[in-house]
Design a protein around this motif. Structure first.
Motif, PDB file in Angstrom:
ATOM      1  N   PHE A  50      41.219  27.710  50.448  1.00  0.00           N
ATOM      2  CA  PHE A  50      41.374  28.122  51.845  1.00  0.00           C
ATOM      3  C   PHE A  50      42.337  29.294  51.972  1.00  0.00           C
ATOM      4  CE2 PHE A  50      40.053  23.584  52.786  1.00  0.00           C
ATOM      5  CZ  PHE A  50      38.742  23.940  53.058  1.00  0.00           C
ATOM      6  N   ALA A  51      43.360  29.338  51.132  1.00  0.00           N
ATOM      7  CA  ALA A  51      44.278  30.479  51.140  1.00  0.00           C
ATOM      8  C   ALA A  51      43.522  31.759  50.775  1.00  0.00           C
ATOM      9  CB  ALA A  51      45.432  30.245  50.176  1.00  0.00           C
ATOM     10  N   LEU A  52      42.629  31.692  49.799  1.00  0.00           N
ATOM     11  CA  LEU A  52      41.811  32.850  49.430  1.00  0.00           C
ATOM     12  C   LEU A  52      40.900  33.260  50.578  1.00  0.00           C
ATOM     13  CD1 LEU A  52      40.557  34.944  47.505  1.00  0.00           C
ATOM     14  CD2 LEU A  52      39.074  33.106  46.642  1.00  0.00           C
ATOM     15  N   ILE A  53      40.251  32.292  51.184  1.00  0.00           N
ATOM     16  CA  ILE A  53      39.321  32.593  52.283  1.00  0.00           C
ATOM     17  C   ILE A  53      40.040  33.279  53.442  1.00  0.00           C
ATOM     18  CG2 ILE A  53      37.876  31.526  54.071  1.00  0.00           C
ATOM     19  CD1 ILE A  53      37.030  29.477  51.889  1.00  0.00           C
ATOM     20  N   LEU A  54      41.251  32.842  53.752  1.00  0.00           N
ATOM     21  CA  LEU A  54      41.994  33.400  54.880  1.00  0.00           C
ATOM     22  C   LEU A  54      42.768  34.670  54.549  1.00  0.00           C
ATOM     23  CD1 LEU A  54      43.364  30.073  56.391  1.00  0.00           C
ATOM     24  CD2 LEU A  54      41.453  31.456  57.233  1.00  0.00           C
ATOM     25  N   GLU A  55      42.974  34.922  53.276  1.00  0.00           N
ATOM     26  CA  GLU A  55      43.753  36.080  52.834  1.00  0.00           C
ATOM     27  C   GLU A  55      43.062  37.386  53.211  1.00  0.00           C
ATOM     28  OE1 GLU A  55      46.418  38.533  51.636  1.00  0.00           O
ATOM     29  OE2 GLU A  55      46.834  36.412  51.294  1.00  0.00           O
ATOM     30  N   LYS A  56      43.809  38.320  53.805  1.00  0.00           N
ATOM     31  CA  LYS A  56      43.246  39.623  54.178  1.00  0.00           C
ATOM     32  C   LYS A  56      42.976  40.491  52.952  1.00  0.00           C
ATOM     33  CE  LYS A  56      45.211  39.762  58.773  1.00  0.00           C
ATOM     34  NZ  LYS A  56      46.121  40.463  59.701  1.00  0.00           N
ATOM     35  N   GLN A  57      43.826  40.386  51.940  1.00  0.00           N
ATOM     36  CA  GLN A  57      43.670  41.172  50.717  1.00  0.00           C
ATOM     37  C   GLN A  57      43.209  40.246  49.599  1.00  0.00           C
ATOM     38  OE1 GLN A  57      47.599  42.945  50.480  1.00  0.00           O
ATOM     39  NE2 GLN A  57      46.804  44.828  51.380  1.00  0.00           N
ATOM     40  N   LYS A  58      41.932  39.900  49.635  1.00  0.00           N
ATOM     41  CA  LYS A  58      41.366  38.906  48.719  1.00  0.00           C
ATOM     42  C   LYS A  58      41.462  39.329  47.250  1.00  0.00           C
ATOM     43  CE  LYS A  58      38.209  37.187  52.233  1.00  0.00           C
ATOM     44  NZ  LYS A  58      39.258  36.433  52.854  1.00  0.00           N
ATOM     45  N   GLU A  59      41.161  40.579  46.951  1.00  0.00           N
ATOM     46  CA  GLU A  59      41.195  41.033  45.566  1.00  0.00           C
ATOM     47  C   GLU A  59      42.626  41.014  45.008  1.00  0.00           C
ATOM     48  OE1 GLU A  59      37.204  43.754  45.445  1.00  0.00           O
ATOM     49  OE2 GLU A  59      38.956  44.574  46.460  1.00  0.00           O
ATOM     50  N   LYS A  60      43.592  41.344  45.833  1.00  0.00           N
ATOM     51  CA  LYS A  60      44.997  41.279  45.423  1.00  0.00           C
ATOM     52  C   LYS A  60      45.402  39.824  45.182  1.00  0.00           C
ATOM     53  CE  LYS A  60      49.627  42.647  46.864  1.00  0.00           C
ATOM     54  NZ  LYS A  60      50.441  43.268  47.913  1.00  0.00           N
ATOM     55  N   PHE A  61      44.953  38.920  46.030  1.00  0.00           N
ATOM     56  CA  PHE A  61      45.222  37.488  45.875  1.00  0.00           C
ATOM     57  C   PHE A  61      44.682  36.997  44.538  1.00  0.00           C
ATOM     58  CE2 PHE A  61      44.174  33.021  46.317  1.00  0.00           C
ATOM     59  CZ  PHE A  61      45.267  32.487  46.995  1.00  0.00           C
ATOM     60  N   ILE A  62      43.472  37.409  44.197  1.00  0.00           N
ATOM     61  CA  ILE A  62      42.852  37.008  42.930  1.00  0.00           C
ATOM     62  C   ILE A  62      43.680  37.524  41.755  1.00  0.00           C
ATOM     63  CG2 ILE A  62      40.824  37.319  41.452  1.00  0.00           C
ATOM     64  CD1 ILE A  62      39.198  37.400  44.155  1.00  0.00           C
ATOM     65  N   ASP A  63      44.038  38.797  41.812  1.00  0.00           N
ATOM     66  CA  ASP A  63      44.787  39.408  40.712  1.00  0.00           C
ATOM     67  C   ASP A  63      46.199  38.846  40.567  1.00  0.00           C
ATOM     68  OD1 ASP A  63      42.687  41.032  39.945  1.00  0.00           O
ATOM     69  OD2 ASP A  63      43.359  42.736  41.151  1.00  0.00           O
ATOM     70  N   GLU A  64      46.860  38.557  41.682  1.00  0.00           N
ATOM     71  CA  GLU A  64      48.261  38.163  41.630  1.00  0.00           C
ATOM     72  C   GLU A  64      48.498  36.650  41.641  1.00  0.00           C
ATOM     73  OE1 GLU A  64      50.394  40.273  44.681  1.00  0.00           O
ATOM     74  OE2 GLU A  64      49.995  42.215  43.746  1.00  0.00           O
ATOM     75  N   ARG A  65      47.569  35.884  42.215  1.00  0.00           N
ATOM     76  CA  ARG A  65      47.802  34.438  42.313  1.00  0.00           C
ATOM     77  C   ARG A  65      46.856  33.607  41.458  1.00  0.00           C
ATOM     78  NH1 ARG A  65      48.819  32.024  47.794  1.00  0.00           N
ATOM     79  NH2 ARG A  65      49.093  30.218  46.473  1.00  0.00           N
TER      80      ARG A  65
END
Length: 77
Positions: A50-65
């Motif tokens: 859900f954090a990924l779905i709501l994240e505005k910068q999805k690609e950054k979330f994937i790379d950093e988290r």
């Protein structure tokens, strides 16, 4: 059961993917990339999903988290 979500590429400014799938029973997240590769992430709980779905910068979330903290395998589609 595998559920898939497709994002609007333009709205979310996505350059590498536009859809994800989630296996709730096995805690697996699949990110379907434009280059034909699917990334499979292990031990992804619903709160992370859900954090990924709501994240505005999805690609950054994937790379950093996701990539630094979860086992990731590349699957050829």
């Amino acid at each position: 059961m595998l559920r898939t979500t497709t994002f609007n590429r333009n709205l979310w400014q996505l350059n590498s993917f536009e859809s994800i799938s989630y296996d709730k029973e096995n805690l697996l997240l699949y990110i379907h990339c434009f280059d034909g590769i699917t990334l499979q992430f292990h031990s992804i709980t619903e709160d992370i999903l859900f954090a990924l779905i709501l994240e505005k910068q999805k690609e950054k979330f994937i790379d950093e988290r996701l990539k630094p903290n979860h086992l990731c395998e590349k699957i050829n589609a």
